[in-house]
Design a protein around this motif. Structure first.
Motif, PDB file in Angstrom:
ATOM      1  N   THR A   1       0.821  -1.217   0.000  1.00  0.00           N
ATOM      2  CA  THR A   1       0.000   0.000   0.000  1.00  0.00           C
ATOM      3  C   THR A   1       0.853   1.265   0.000  1.00  0.00           C
ATOM      4  OG1 THR A   1      -0.117   0.005   2.436  1.00  0.00           O
ATOM      5  CG2 THR A   1      -1.911  -1.099   1.241  1.00  0.00           C
ATOM      6  N   HIS A   2       1.958   1.245   0.766  1.00  0.00           N
ATOM      7  CA  HIS A   2       2.857   2.398   0.818  1.00  0.00           C
ATOM      8  C   HIS A   2       4.131   2.009   1.537  1.00  0.00           C
ATOM      9  CE1 HIS A   2       0.761   2.594   4.655  1.00  0.00           C
ATOM     10  NE2 HIS A   2       1.508   3.597   5.090  1.00  0.00           N
ATOM     11  N   GLU A   3       5.119   2.908   1.536  1.00  0.00           N
ATOM     12  CA  GLU A   3       6.470   2.546   1.947  1.00  0.00           C
ATOM     13  C   GLU A   3       6.705   2.507   3.459  1.00  0.00           C
ATOM     14  OE1 GLU A   3       5.525   5.207   0.321  1.00  0.00           O
ATOM     15  OE2 GLU A   3       6.599   7.033   0.896  1.00  0.00           O
TER      16      GLU A   3
ATOM     17  N   THR B   1       5.323   4.309  -4.673  1.00  0.00           N
ATOM     18  CA  THR B   1       5.686   3.406  -3.582  1.00  0.00           C
ATOM     19  C   THR B   1       6.916   2.586  -3.938  1.00  0.00           C
ATOM     20  OG1 THR B   1       3.407   3.273  -2.799  1.00  0.00           O
ATOM     21  CG2 THR B   1       4.875   1.499  -2.119  1.00  0.00           C
TER      22      THR B   1
ATOM     23  N   SER C   1      -1.992   4.028 -10.321  1.00  0.00           N
ATOM     24  CA  SER C   1      -2.940   4.058  -9.201  1.00  0.00           C
ATOM     25  C   SER C   1      -4.300   4.630  -9.589  1.00  0.00           C
ATOM     26  CB  SER C   1      -2.339   4.796  -8.008  1.00  0.00           C
ATOM     27  OG  SER C   1      -1.767   6.009  -8.399  1.00  0.00           O
TER      28      SER C   1
ATOM     29  N   ALA D   1       2.729   9.641   2.541  1.00  0.00           N
ATOM     30  CA  ALA D   1       3.648   8.748   1.840  1.00  0.00           C
ATOM     31  C   ALA D   1       3.693   9.215   0.379  1.00  0.00           C
ATOM     32  CB  ALA D   1       3.171   7.307   1.939  1.00  0.00           C
ATOM     33  N   ARG D   2       4.578   8.610  -0.414  1.00  0.00           N
ATOM     34  CA  ARG D   2       4.820   9.108  -1.766  1.00  0.00           C
ATOM     35  C   ARG D   2       3.602   8.950  -2.688  1.00  0.00           C
ATOM     36  NH1 ARG D   2       9.827   9.984  -4.178  1.00  0.00           N
ATOM     37  NH2 ARG D   2       9.542  10.662  -6.318  1.00  0.00           N
ATOM     38  N   GLU D   3       3.055   7.753  -2.756  1.00  0.00           N
ATOM     39  CA  GLU D   3       1.870   7.523  -3.612  1.00  0.00           C
ATOM     40  C   GLU D   3       1.057   6.381  -2.993  1.00  0.00           C
ATOM     41  OE1 GLU D   3       2.739   6.509  -7.691  1.00  0.00           O
ATOM     42  OE2 GLU D   3       0.631   6.590  -8.281  1.00  0.00           O
ATOM     43  N   PRO D   4       0.460   6.621  -1.829  1.00  0.00           N
ATOM     44  CA  PRO D   4      -0.213   5.534  -1.106  1.00  0.00           C
ATOM     45  C   PRO D   4      -1.529   5.122  -1.766  1.00  0.00           C
ATOM     46  CG  PRO D   4      -0.539   7.622   0.040  1.00  0.00           C
ATOM     47  CD  PRO D   4       0.385   7.911  -1.115  1.00  0.00           C
ATOM     48  N   THR D   5      -1.733   3.841  -1.867  1.00  0.00           N
ATOM     49  CA  THR D   5      -3.017   3.333  -2.383  1.00  0.00           C
ATOM     50  C   THR D   5      -3.520   2.239  -1.449  1.00  0.00           C
ATOM     51  OG1 THR D   5      -1.940   1.643  -3.734  1.00  0.00           O
ATOM     52  CG2 THR D   5      -2.432   3.731  -4.818  1.00  0.00           C
TER      53      THR D   5
END
Ligand SMILES: [Zn+2]
Ligand SMILES: [Zn+2]
Length: 268
Positions: A56-58, A83, A98, A118-122
């Motif tokens: 989902t994210h880092e 991510t 995303s 976060a950078r590009e959370p999904t």
């Protein structure tokens, strides 16, 4: 089988299993290899049987154990471009857009972009034969987009992170309090309960997790969520150490989509 389960949920590690359409997907792995293997075994899953790991994210409570597990069992990894870019070098995988759905076997995976630092959370909705299972944690607020994406799920793993009074009156530094309670932080019990109030329906099975050990309490969770129990089919809580055991979703006949159809047909 169609269903979902938690390997463990909280700021010290997360992992959610989703079984649907003949695929078995692990969303996040914030556990050491040994811990992940042990927790999978507890849920009767052999790591080699996983179809894929989705990240989902880092943040380390979601990503720290992904590379080791994926490497040992040769599992494909999927994450957003952002991510994947900021996860450690050891993590290789396939980037997805995303804004668009993609497929794992016959399962449609819909990434849901959430507001989080976060950078590009999904987060994700998994769909097969009109049955939908959602996983949503680590978001600072519930946007209309998030509500729209997670409505109509038959199963849902969702976050209720902190109690606002406990957080604000607690010992965390002001900057951390602002981060958690901010629009890019986590959902409070109040926000999470309002979200479930919006998307809850009589066929929904929901597990509430990512509960803060410092800033929340089982009694407070009960207070917020007990009134919602009547609105859903099943409501349970996942813990950091034990996770949550398998929640089975009935065959398509009991999915929300067909349920709505049934209601609209009989109303005609
Ligand atoms: Zn987290
Ligand atoms: Zn996070």
């Amino acid at each position: 089988m169609t269903g979902f389960a938690s390997l463990g949920s909280g700021s010290r590690g997360n992992g959610t299993l989703v079984e649907i359409g003949g695929e078995l997907v692990l969303v996040d792995c914030g556990f050491t290899l040994k811990q992940a293997e042990r927790r999978l075994q507890r849920l009767d899953v052999r790591p080699g049987d996983l179809s894929a790991i989705l990240v989902t994210h880092e943040h380390s409570d979601h990503s720290s154990g992904v590379a080791a597990l994926a490497h040992k069992y040769a599992l494909p990894v999927f994450a957003s471009y952002g991510t994947l870019k900021v996860c450690s070098q050891a993590l290789t995988g396939t980037a997805f857009d995303s804004h668009g759905a993609f497929a794992i076997g016959g399962v449609v995976v819909r990434p849901v972009i959430v507001p989080h630092d976060a950078r590009e959370p999904t987060q994700f909705v998994f769909e097969h034969n009109r049955v939908r299972i959602g996983v949503v944690s680590d978001l600072g607020q519930v946007t209309p987009f998030v509500t729209a994406q997670f409505s109509d799920c038959a199963g849902l793993m969702m976050e209720s992170n902190y109690d606002r009074n406990m957080l604000m009156g607690g010992r965390y530094p002001e900057s951390i309090k602002r981060r958690i309670a901010g629009n890019l932080g986590h959902l409070s019990n109040e926000q999470a309960a309002a979200f479930l109030g919006d998307i809850g329906h009589p066929e929904l099975r929901v597990v509430v997790g990512h509960v803060s050990e410092q800033n929340n309490h089982p009694e407070l969770l009960q207070e917020w969520f007990e009134p919602l129990r009547a609105k859903v089919r099943m409501l349970d809580f996942a813990t950091q150490d034990e996770g949550a055991s398998w929640v089975q979703i009935d065959d398509a006949g009991n999915s929300r989509g067909l349920f709505s159809e049934y209601v609209s047909q009989t109303a005609r």
